[in-house]
Design an enzyme around this catalytic site. Structure first.
Site, PDB file in Angstrom:
ATOM      1  N   TYR A  96      12.123  -4.982  -5.804  1.00  0.00           N
ATOM      2  CA  TYR A  96      10.994  -4.953  -6.742  1.00  0.00           C
ATOM      3  C   TYR A  96       9.984  -3.840  -6.477  1.00  0.00           C
ATOM      4  CZ  TYR A  96       6.419  -6.311  -8.652  1.00  0.00           C
ATOM      5  OH  TYR A  96       5.208  -6.303  -9.288  1.00  0.00           O
ATOM      6  N   ASN A 100       0.146   1.440   5.788  1.00  0.00           N
ATOM      7  CA  ASN A 100       0.908   0.557   4.910  1.00  0.00           C
ATOM      8  C   ASN A 100       1.626  -0.446   5.793  1.00  0.00           C
ATOM      9  OD1 ASN A 100       3.968   0.874   2.948  1.00  0.00           O
ATOM     10  ND2 ASN A 100       2.427  -0.704   2.892  1.00  0.00           N
ATOM     11  N   CYS A 139       0.867  -1.168   0.000  1.00  0.00           N
ATOM     12  CA  CYS A 139       0.000   0.000   0.000  1.00  0.00           C
ATOM     13  C   CYS A 139       0.901   1.214   0.000  1.00  0.00           C
ATOM     14  CB  CYS A 139      -0.854   0.071   1.264  1.00  0.00           C
ATOM     15  SG  CYS A 139      -2.044  -1.267   1.402  1.00  0.00           S
ATOM     16  N   GLY A 179      -0.239   0.145  -5.021  1.00  0.00           N
ATOM     17  CA  GLY A 179      -1.559  -0.461  -4.837  1.00  0.00           C
ATOM     18  C   GLY A 179      -2.529   0.074  -5.855  1.00  0.00           C
TER      19      GLY A 179
HETATM   20  P1  AMP Z   1       5.177 -15.391 -11.338  1.00  0.00           P
HETATM   21  O1  AMP Z   1       4.535 -15.651 -12.647  1.00  0.00           O
HETATM   22  O2  AMP Z   1       4.170 -15.629 -10.220  1.00  0.00           O
HETATM   23  O3  AMP Z   1       6.450 -16.149 -11.137  1.00  0.00           O
HETATM   24  O4  AMP Z   1       5.493 -13.815 -11.253  1.00  0.00           O
HETATM   25  C1  AMP Z   1       6.782 -13.298 -11.380  1.00  0.00           C
HETATM   26  C2  AMP Z   1       6.712 -11.837 -11.699  1.00  0.00           C
HETATM   27  O5  AMP Z   1       5.961 -11.144 -10.708  1.00  0.00           O
HETATM   28  C3  AMP Z   1       8.088 -11.184 -11.719  1.00  0.00           C
HETATM   29  O6  AMP Z   1       8.239 -10.589 -12.993  1.00  0.00           O
HETATM   30  C4  AMP Z   1       8.091 -10.142 -10.622  1.00  0.00           C
HETATM   31  O7  AMP Z   1       8.583  -8.906 -11.083  1.00  0.00           O
HETATM   32  C5  AMP Z   1       6.650  -9.988 -10.226  1.00  0.00           C
HETATM   33  N1  AMP Z   1       6.480  -9.977  -8.776  1.00  0.00           N
HETATM   34  C6  AMP Z   1       7.312 -10.359  -7.820  1.00  0.00           C
HETATM   35  N2  AMP Z   1       6.769 -10.251  -6.597  1.00  0.00           N
HETATM   36  C7  AMP Z   1       5.526  -9.788  -6.788  1.00  0.00           C
HETATM   37  C8  AMP Z   1       4.452  -9.469  -5.911  1.00  0.00           C
HETATM   38  N3  AMP Z   1       4.560  -9.619  -4.597  1.00  0.00           N
HETATM   39  N4  AMP Z   1       3.313  -9.013  -6.482  1.00  0.00           N
HETATM   40  C9  AMP Z   1       3.185  -8.881  -7.806  1.00  0.00           C
HETATM   41  N5  AMP Z   1       4.168  -9.167  -8.686  1.00  0.00           N
HETATM   42  C10 AMP Z   1       5.323  -9.621  -8.175  1.00  0.00           C
END
Ligand code: AMP
Length: 483
Positions: free
Chosen positions: A245, A102, A2, A28
């Protein structure tokens, strides 16, 4: 996940808060809300969706006053419903109070059960509401003492903003898990701004003063700004995933530039897991700075092999006739000319479920890549976050049950390697610190200190949780729906 933003002492409080929230939109996208105060009364508006949709100009015009707090939400505790949107605002016997949070409280469910047993009636299933109820039953008279009373009972992660008719209060939890920073508006000596990330100051021409320190409370009213530390000291555990990230690369958090940190992560990745290749490409956008670092360190040329569409909404209509790769192509499309016949290194910040990486590898091969080597600028994500980052359950995290070799097979890359935990900690802390600002609040105690590698929370990679968390067996079901 958030973002919070607040301003005190400015005639355009709601407008500036709207802009601040806009700059925090990456934190968010589920709901947004804003509360303004004209000194007598609070005015609240919240809605589901992006800041730009929730606040048409005529809506902002109704939020009158010289102070305001706002929130963008990505649900981590409580479901995706309007009544869980923030700020939460209530009328109490002592006046109105609004709160924007947050983070994630780890003992909220246990506290809520106790409060409900003694008669509290909750409006939402968000953990933040517990804080409001604890404040309501505090015997203390001063606002800041009631807040401190409440927060001494909660555990977990919180960067909080409170607003009453006259006063704005900012608090960062004793471990400093989530970021929070203070700014001023040049030429407006009475105006103070607080935000999750300083990047939101740039948009409104505010000047970064310093980070709010772990365990610090700032009370801002007509008398100015006062700092106190109402909690027992705790070891620091700032979330290192913010650098990997989550935060924007144009932010500097706790003295460390997010952009520089990501470049350092990429350099470290090239040193640990270099590979013979013709090009190195990022998974845009979050993988770009790490890829620049990887290219600098390895000498492998940087190219854009994938282009991201920025216009992917939350919902889209999939054509009835199924189109191959439809979901991923909406977001990412390859540039075949940079890939055809090449040995490609592709850099991303993390693999969560593994589905994105698998689709990317296939897309790169279909576009003509001869070899695809996946490099991840953090260790394998094997543990869920209980402190405010939206991660799936442990069972859904591919690295919780699969080795690097098995993940490599699943995503069908020629090779896969992750940055090690010590190298990640070293890389982030090696990023160039930004000197603290020199604003009006410089007389406040505490200068930001640069965290050492031991002062980060890295539970999502190591399983070492700085605050114990026992998942609560009771599941709450929302039956009363606000539409
Ligand atoms: P996945 O397909 O679930 O392995 O998603 C990996 C991708 O999600 C990567 O490109 C990351 O940049 C992104 N990512 C990593 N952590 C998060 C998170 N907590 N929420 C949303 N996206 C994420």
């Amino acid at each position: 996940m958030c973002g919070v933003f607040g301003i005190h002492g400015h005639p355009e409080a709601a407008n500036l808060t709207y802009l601040g929230l806009h700059a925090l939109q990456h934190r968010g996208q589920e709901s947004a809300g804003l509360v303004a105060s004209d000194g007598q009364q609070l005015f609240l508006h919240r809605g589901m969706g992006h800041v730009i949709d929730v606040f048409p100009p005529e809506q902002i015009a109704k939020l009158k006053g010289t102070s305001a707090i706002g929130h963008v939400r990505y649900s981590t505790a409580g479901g995706s419903f309007l009544k869980n949107a923030q700020p939460l605002a209530v009328d109490t016997a002592r006046g109105s109070v609004a709160v924007a949070h947050n983070g994630n409280l780890t003992n909220a469910e246990a506290l809520r059960e106790k409060l409900e047993e003694r008669g509290s009636i909750f409006q939402s299933v968000s953990d933040t509401e517990v804080i409001v109820h604890l404040m309501a039953i505090s015997k203390a008279r001063q606002l800041e003492d009631r807040i401190a009373d409440a927060l001494r009972q909660v555990e977990g992660a919180y960067s909080l903003l409170f607003l009453t008719e006259q006063t704005m209060v900012a608090v960062r939890d004793p471990r400093g898990i989530r970021p929070l920073c203070l700014g001023i508006l040049p030429g407006k000596p009475d105006a103070h701004v607080i935000a999750s990330e300083p990047t939101s100051f740039d948009l409104i021409d505010a000047e970064f003063v310093r980070d709010v320190e772990p365990g610090e409370m700032l009370v801002i009213d007509q008398r100015g700004i006062q700092s106190s530390r109402p909690f027992d000291r705790s070891p620091r555990s700032s979330c290192i995933f913010e650098y990997v990230y989550f935060a924007r690369p144009d932010s500097t958090l706790d003295g460390i530039s997010v952009y520089e940190a990501r470049k350092h992560l990429g350099r470290a990745l090239a040193r640990e897991h270099g590979v013979a290749a013709d090009v190195v490409i990022p998974v845009p956008d979050s993988g770009v700075p790490a890829t620049i670092g990887f290219a600098e360190e390895s000498g492998v040329p940087f190219e854009m092999g994938l282009v991201r569409s920025h216009y992917v909404g939350r919902t889209f209509i999939e054509p009835q006739q199924s189109i191959r790769h439809f979901g991923v192509r909406l977001k990412l499309n390859p540039i075949s000319d940079t890939l055809r016949g090449k040995r490609v290194v592709v850099v991303d910040d993390s693999i969560v479920r593994g589905t994105t990486s698998r689709k990317i590898v296939k897309m790169l091969r279909d576009a003509g890549a001869r070899e695809v080597h996946m490099r991840i600028s953090s260790p394998p994500t094997a543990w869920p976050c209980y402190y405010g980052v939206d991660t799936p359950t442990r069972g859904e995290l591919i690295a919780s049950s699969h080795s690097v070799d098995e993940i490599n097979q699943y995503i069908t890359s020629d090779s896969l390697a992750y940055l090690s935990l010590p190298a990640m900690l070293e890389a982030v802390t090696a990023a160039r610190p930004r000197s603290p600002g020199n604003g009006a609040a410089r007389s406040l105690p505490v200068a930001p200190s640069r965290p050492d590698p031991q002062s980060f929370c890295h539970a999502c990679w190591s399983g070492e949780y700085p605050i114990e968390f026992t998942p609560h067996p009771r599941q709450r079901h929302v039956r009363l729906m606000e539409r």
